[in-house]
Design a protein around this motif. Structure first.
Motif, PDB file in Angstrom:
ATOM      1  N   GLY A   5     -37.632 -21.340  -3.161  1.00 29.57           N
ATOM      2  CA  GLY A   5     -38.251 -21.855  -4.380  1.00 29.57           C
ATOM      3  C   GLY A   5     -38.778 -23.257  -4.194  1.00 29.57           C
ATOM      4  N   LYS A   6     -37.978 -24.121  -3.594  1.00 30.07           N
ATOM      5  CA  LYS A   6     -38.418 -25.509  -3.351  1.00 30.07           C
ATOM      6  C   LYS A   6     -39.557 -25.544  -2.338  1.00 30.07           C
ATOM      7  N   GLU A   7     -39.503 -24.658  -1.343  1.00 29.53           N
ATOM      8  CA  GLU A   7     -40.588 -24.590  -0.362  1.00 29.53           C
ATOM      9  C   GLU A   7     -41.892 -24.171  -1.034  1.00 29.53           C
ATOM     10  N   SER A   8     -41.822 -23.205  -1.925  1.00 30.97           N
ATOM     11  CA  SER A   8     -43.012 -22.745  -2.647  1.00 30.97           C
ATOM     12  C   SER A   8     -43.547 -23.839  -3.561  1.00 30.97           C
ATOM     13  N   ARG A  13     -47.478 -28.280  -4.759  1.00 27.81           N
ATOM     14  CA  ARG A  13     -47.686 -29.739  -4.852  1.00 27.81           C
ATOM     15  C   ARG A  13     -48.792 -30.174  -3.897  1.00 27.81           C
ATOM     16  N   GLN A  14     -48.743 -29.675  -2.681  1.00 24.87           N
ATOM     17  CA  GLN A  14     -49.790 -30.001  -1.708  1.00 24.87           C
ATOM     18  C   GLN A  14     -51.151 -29.486  -2.172  1.00 24.87           C
ATOM     19  N   ALA A  15     -51.180 -28.294  -2.747  1.00 25.14           N
ATOM     20  CA  ALA A  15     -52.438 -27.730  -3.254  1.00 25.14           C
ATOM     21  C   ALA A  15     -53.011 -28.609  -4.372  1.00 25.14           C
ATOM     22  N   LEU A  16     -52.156 -29.084  -5.259  1.00 26.99           N
ATOM     23  CA  LEU A  16     -52.614 -29.970  -6.330  1.00 26.99           C
ATOM     24  C   LEU A  16     -53.177 -31.273  -5.761  1.00 26.99           C
ATOM     25  N   ASN A  18     -54.716 -31.511  -3.056  1.00 34.10           N
ATOM     26  CA  ASN A  18     -55.977 -31.180  -2.398  1.00 34.10           C
ATOM     27  C   ASN A  18     -57.134 -30.924  -3.359  1.00 34.10           C
ATOM     28  N   VAL A  19     -56.858 -30.848  -4.662  1.00 36.43           N
ATOM     29  CA  VAL A  19     -57.926 -30.569  -5.628  1.00 36.43           C
ATOM     30  C   VAL A  19     -58.916 -31.723  -5.605  1.00 36.43           C
ATOM     31  N   ASN A  20     -60.185 -31.377  -5.452  1.00 41.04           N
ATOM     32  CA  ASN A  20     -61.239 -32.379  -5.353  1.00 41.04           C
ATOM     33  C   ASN A  20     -62.195 -32.239  -6.539  1.00 41.04           C
ATOM     34  N   LEU A  21     -61.716 -32.614  -7.691  1.00 48.04           N
ATOM     35  CA  LEU A  21     -62.531 -32.636  -8.901  1.00 48.04           C
ATOM     36  C   LEU A  21     -62.593 -34.076  -9.387  1.00 48.04           C
ATOM     37  N   PRO A  22     -63.737 -34.495  -9.936  1.00 47.86           N
ATOM     38  CA  PRO A  22     -63.876 -35.911 -10.306  1.00 47.86           C
ATOM     39  C   PRO A  22     -62.902 -36.374 -11.388  1.00 47.86           C
ATOM     40  N   ILE A  23     -62.592 -35.504 -12.341  1.00 44.84           N
ATOM     41  CA  ILE A  23     -61.673 -35.901 -13.419  1.00 44.84           C
ATOM     42  C   ILE A  23     -60.575 -34.852 -13.490  1.00 44.84           C
ATOM     43  N   PHE A  24     -59.559 -35.048 -12.681  1.00 44.12           N
ATOM     44  CA  PHE A  24     -58.441 -34.121 -12.608  1.00 44.12           C
ATOM     45  C   PHE A  24     -57.180 -34.931 -12.366  1.00 44.12           C
ATOM     46  N   ASP A  25     -56.128 -34.570 -13.063  1.00 44.09           N
ATOM     47  CA  ASP A  25     -54.846 -35.236 -12.857  1.00 44.09           C
ATOM     48  C   ASP A  25     -53.750 -34.181 -12.957  1.00 44.09           C
ATOM     49  N   TRP A  26     -52.620 -34.480 -12.389  1.00 46.12           N
ATOM     50  CA  TRP A  26     -51.491 -33.556 -12.431  1.00 46.12           C
ATOM     51  C   TRP A  26     -50.197 -34.348 -12.376  1.00 46.12           C
ATOM     52  N   GLN A  27     -49.123 -33.672 -12.739  1.00 41.91           N
ATOM     53  CA  GLN A  27     -47.806 -34.300 -12.764  1.00 41.91           C
ATOM     54  C   GLN A  27     -46.756 -33.285 -12.349  1.00 41.91           C
ATOM     55  N   ARG A  28     -45.831 -33.712 -11.518  1.00 47.60           N
ATOM     56  CA  ARG A  28     -44.690 -32.885 -11.144  1.00 47.60           C
ATOM     57  C   ARG A  28     -43.648 -33.028 -12.233  1.00 47.60           C
ATOM     58  N   MET A  29     -43.134 -31.914 -12.696  1.00 40.84           N
ATOM     59  CA  MET A  29     -42.084 -31.919 -13.707  1.00 40.84           C
ATOM     60  C   MET A  29     -40.782 -31.536 -13.000  1.00 40.84           C
ATOM     61  N   TYR A  30     -39.952 -32.503 -12.765  1.00 40.27           N
ATOM     62  CA  TYR A  30     -38.709 -32.237 -12.045  1.00 40.27           C
ATOM     63  C   TYR A  30     -37.721 -31.501 -12.937  1.00 40.27           C
ATOM     64  N   ASP A  31     -37.034 -30.546 -12.353  1.00 40.18           N
ATOM     65  CA  ASP A  31     -36.070 -29.796 -13.154  1.00 40.18           C
ATOM     66  C   ASP A  31     -34.783 -30.593 -13.322  1.00 40.18           C
ATOM     67  N   ALA A  32     -34.053 -30.218 -14.326  1.00 43.67           N
ATOM     68  CA  ALA A  32     -32.838 -30.955 -14.689  1.00 43.67           C
ATOM     69  C   ALA A  32     -31.825 -30.962 -13.555  1.00 43.67           C
ATOM     70  N   THR A  33     -31.730 -29.871 -12.813  1.00 40.35           N
ATOM     71  CA  THR A  33     -30.744 -29.838 -11.725  1.00 40.35           C
ATOM     72  C   THR A  33     -31.134 -30.779 -10.597  1.00 40.35           C
ATOM     73  N   SER A  34     -32.441 -30.953 -10.352  1.00 37.25           N
ATOM     74  CA  SER A  34     -32.884 -31.907  -9.330  1.00 37.25           C
ATOM     75  C   SER A  34     -32.503 -33.328  -9.722  1.00 37.25           C
ATOM     76  N   ALA A  35     -32.477 -33.577 -10.997  1.00 35.14           N
ATOM     77  CA  ALA A  35     -32.144 -34.911 -11.497  1.00 35.14           C
ATOM     78  C   ALA A  35     -30.677 -35.017 -11.883  1.00 35.14           C
ATOM     79  N   ARG A  36     -29.857 -34.123 -11.364  1.00 40.66           N
ATOM     80  CA  ARG A  36     -28.409 -34.123 -11.641  1.00 40.66           C
ATOM     81  C   ARG A  36     -28.116 -34.072 -13.130  1.00 40.66           C
ATOM     82  N   ASN A  37     -28.923 -33.260 -13.837  1.00 40.85           N
ATOM     83  CA  ASN A  37     -28.756 -33.054 -15.282  1.00 40.85           C
ATOM     84  C   ASN A  37     -28.814 -34.335 -16.101  1.00 40.85           C
ATOM     85  N   THR A  38     -29.592 -35.327 -15.619  1.00 42.48           N
ATOM     86  CA  THR A  38     -29.714 -36.568 -16.372  1.00 42.48           C
ATOM     87  C   THR A  38     -30.764 -36.476 -17.471  1.00 42.48           C
TER      88      THR A  38
END
Length: 153
Positions: A5-8, A13-16, A18-38
């Protein structure tokens, strides 16, 4: 033990990046377990933004060559994704069939219909287009949105 799952998610993330659009943005949403349920569970793995449009990507990884199991989602997660879609977001599930070496793009409406309405245990994705890379799967999502935007203008 291998965390496919993390590999996928990393491939998306790498694909995002690589997106080459003039007005494009993205954000990684970390899951609660990755953040130790903080903090509370997020609606998906990634959010993306284009002028007048936004979306959520949920990444799923499966050993199966063409099915997505209902067990890949909690009912709470499906509910959060559904609410976000009803709020105007394009919600896509990118399914990485890691042993087969390809990806499927599944709209959340399909996931919701099959799991929540029909109550099936899995979705047969064998009739969906196969993408050989995460980049190709992501571009399919963005092309669909961009074509809808141009048709509406």
């Amino acid at each position: 033990m291998r965390n496919t799952g993390k590999e996928s998610e990393e491939l998306v993330r790498q694909a995002l990046k690589n997106v080459n659009l003039p007005i494009f943005d993205w954000q990684r949403m970390y899951d609660a377990t990755s953040a130790r349920n903080t903090f509370m569970a997020q609606v998906g793995d990634f959010q993306w933004f284009l002028p007048n449009h936004h979306g959520v990507i949920e990444v799923k990884s499966t050993k199966h060559a063409y099915r997505l199991s209902k067990n890949a989602f909690s009912s709470n997660q499906r509910a959060k994704l559904y609410r976000r879609s009803k709020a105007g977001s394009t919600v896509s599930v990118l399914v990485h069939h890691y042993e087969a070496g390809y990806w499927h793009v599944v709209p959340l409406d399909v996931v919701y219909e099959i799991f929540n309405i029909q109550g099936q245990a899995s979705i047969d994705l064998s009739n969906y287009e196969k993408h050989l890379t995460a980049d190709s799967a992501l571009l399919a999502v963005l092309k669909e949105v961009l074509s809808q935007n141009s048709a509406n203008n």
